[in-house]
Design an enzyme around this catalytic site. Sequence first.
Site, PDB file in Angstrom:
ATOM      1  N   LYS A 136      -1.635  -7.308   8.673  1.00 27.25           N
ATOM      2  CA  LYS A 136      -1.101  -7.576  10.012  1.00 27.25           C
ATOM      3  C   LYS A 136      -2.026  -8.438  10.862  1.00 27.25           C
ATOM      4  O   LYS A 136      -1.576  -9.159  11.739  1.00 27.25           O
ATOM      5  CB  LYS A 136      -0.796  -6.263  10.723  1.00 27.25           C
ATOM      6  N   GLU A 158       4.819  -4.538  20.542  1.00 31.18           N
ATOM      7  CA  GLU A 158       5.372  -3.231  20.223  1.00 31.18           C
ATOM      8  C   GLU A 158       4.569  -2.668  19.064  1.00 31.18           C
ATOM      9  O   GLU A 158       3.951  -3.410  18.313  1.00 31.18           O
ATOM     10  CB  GLU A 158       6.833  -3.375  19.785  1.00 31.18           C
ATOM     11  N   SER A 425      -0.945  -4.343   0.546  1.00 29.67           N
ATOM     12  CA  SER A 425      -0.884  -4.807   1.940  1.00 29.67           C
ATOM     13  C   SER A 425      -1.890  -4.144   2.866  1.00 29.67           C
ATOM     14  O   SER A 425      -2.282  -4.744   3.865  1.00 29.67           O
ATOM     15  CB  SER A 425       0.528  -4.622   2.489  1.00 29.67           C
TER      16      SER A 425
HETATM   17  C1  LIG Z   1       3.208  -2.682   8.758  1.00 28.21           C
HETATM   18  C2  LIG Z   1       2.852  -2.575   7.335  1.00 28.21           C
HETATM   19  C3  LIG Z   1       3.768  -2.901   6.305  1.00 28.21           C
HETATM   20  C4  LIG Z   1       5.188  -3.286   6.561  1.00 28.21           C
HETATM   21  O1  LIG Z   1       5.371  -4.447   7.281  1.00 28.21           O
HETATM   22  P1  LIG Z   1       5.861  -5.813   6.619  1.00 28.21           P
HETATM   23  O2  LIG Z   1       6.166  -6.658   7.775  1.00 28.21           O
HETATM   24  O3  LIG Z   1       7.083  -5.485   5.793  1.00 28.21           O
HETATM   25  O4  LIG Z   1       4.764  -6.309   5.781  1.00 28.21           O
HETATM   26  C5  LIG Z   1       3.328  -2.844   4.995  1.00 28.21           C
HETATM   27  N1  LIG Z   1       2.073  -2.459   4.685  1.00 28.21           N
HETATM   28  C6  LIG Z   1       1.184  -2.127   5.634  1.00 28.21           C
HETATM   29  C7  LIG Z   1      -0.190  -1.717   5.213  1.00 28.21           C
HETATM   30  C8  LIG Z   1       1.527  -2.172   6.987  1.00 28.21           C
HETATM   31  O5  LIG Z   1       0.625  -1.833   7.931  1.00 28.21           O
END
Ligand SMILES: *Cc1c(COP(=O)(O)O)cnc(C)c1O
Length: 442
Positions: A136, A158, A425
């Site tokens: 993010k 948000e 992610s």
């Molecule tokens: C917020 C988040 C997501 C989901 O958001 P996307 O916009 O679909 O990437 C996935 N993994 C993590 C670690 C997050 O913090």
Amino acid sequence: MKPVTAEPPLFGRRDPDARGYFGAYGGRFVPETLVAPIEELTAGYFAARADAAFRDELDRLLRYYVGRPTPLYETRRLLEIGGSARRTDDDRSRNPPHVHQERGTGAAASEKHRAADPPIRIFLKREDLTHTGAHKINNALGQALLARRMGKRRVVAETGAGQHGVATATACALLGLECDVYMGSEDMRRQALNVVRMELLGARVRQVDAGSCTLKDAINEAMRDWVTNVADTYYLLGSALGPHPYPLMVREFQSVIGREARAQILEQTGRLPDVVVACVGGGSNAIGIFDGFLDDRNVRLIGVEAGGERIAPGRHAARFAGGATGVLHGTRTFVLQDEAGNIELTHSISAGLDYAAVGPEHAWLRELGRTEYVHISDAEALEGFQMLARREGILPALESAHAVAYTVRMAPDLPAGSVVLVNLSGRGDKDVQSVIEALKLS
Ligand SMILES: *Cc1c(COP(=O)(O)O)cnc(C)c1O
């Protein structure tokens, strides 16, 4: 055949049309009061995108502040059969037995692939190693820089679980911008630590007591604030969602993941992956990594949604399994809704995947047959979390654990020697409490 190069096709090559549509999806479904702010944003974004100094500044921050490029790591033991991954009695006494079920993944792999076959290779793109611990920050920094370039002194955002709020508060602290983060009261209760984090970073957290007191309501409030204060305020949206140009802009800020991963996998294996797997909440980490491989038709792109408890209204967040075309938060896409078009409640063990709509570009790519979407249940995600922890020494975010779990599930069905790229992610420290609670309950 065109030679494969480390450079993916050009920056910005798949822009939506002038009205913001990716095929039949996307667009700009906003009240009149938002039209002027969004046009100002669009002009500001396209100007920044064409400005080499802007991109240089962003690249510099991504490198020295965020810690990019993030590593591409080849797993050692994720698919290992037996060994200490399947621990025995001593372990079993400390944890519920289901935790150790292998769901046939390891055993099936051994049946289908003989020992002499080249093993399936799994590579993790380590977004969990960025500053603040998830992808993010790539988007938050890009947009915060844009806010400053547009002459705004204040940012509103948000947040659901608080991850985007923390990334935004971080970027604002770094760039000297005032920051207000809207958060549902229910989410503030569940994610008290992230509320403190944001406050320590100098942001104000604004409690939202409307509707279900969660993410959807927080987005409504942030948009309201933006309209009222547009002269000095920038709205920093957290995923590849919302009205045009957000889905495009967020994709471009996250596409650094795919650019790096492409060069890294070529360097480490000498070829492109067979499959790329990423979890899909709003869709930003997935579109970011997919973007590097979109024109490589032989690379399968698989998005993993939250299957929750089961695919039934209110019990999951798999938009492509239970949703239909609709409009939410300014964009036309797949939405979980009832027959009258009311937005359904959603559920997932991972807060980041728990949202009723999905980024419009995903809906479009799926319709074109370029991407595939599957879902993984809460229980399977928990297994993925534990597998990666025990076998590789990595605690993944529960969101990312969905992608890991699906990879392990599909591995036995892949041809021997396949190369799989998984977007990890984020890191799982934030989820330790949820994991403990879920394991106690089950
Ligand atoms: C917020 C988040 C997501 C989901 O958001 P996307 O916009 O679909 O990437 C996935 N993994 C993590 C670690 C997050 O913090």
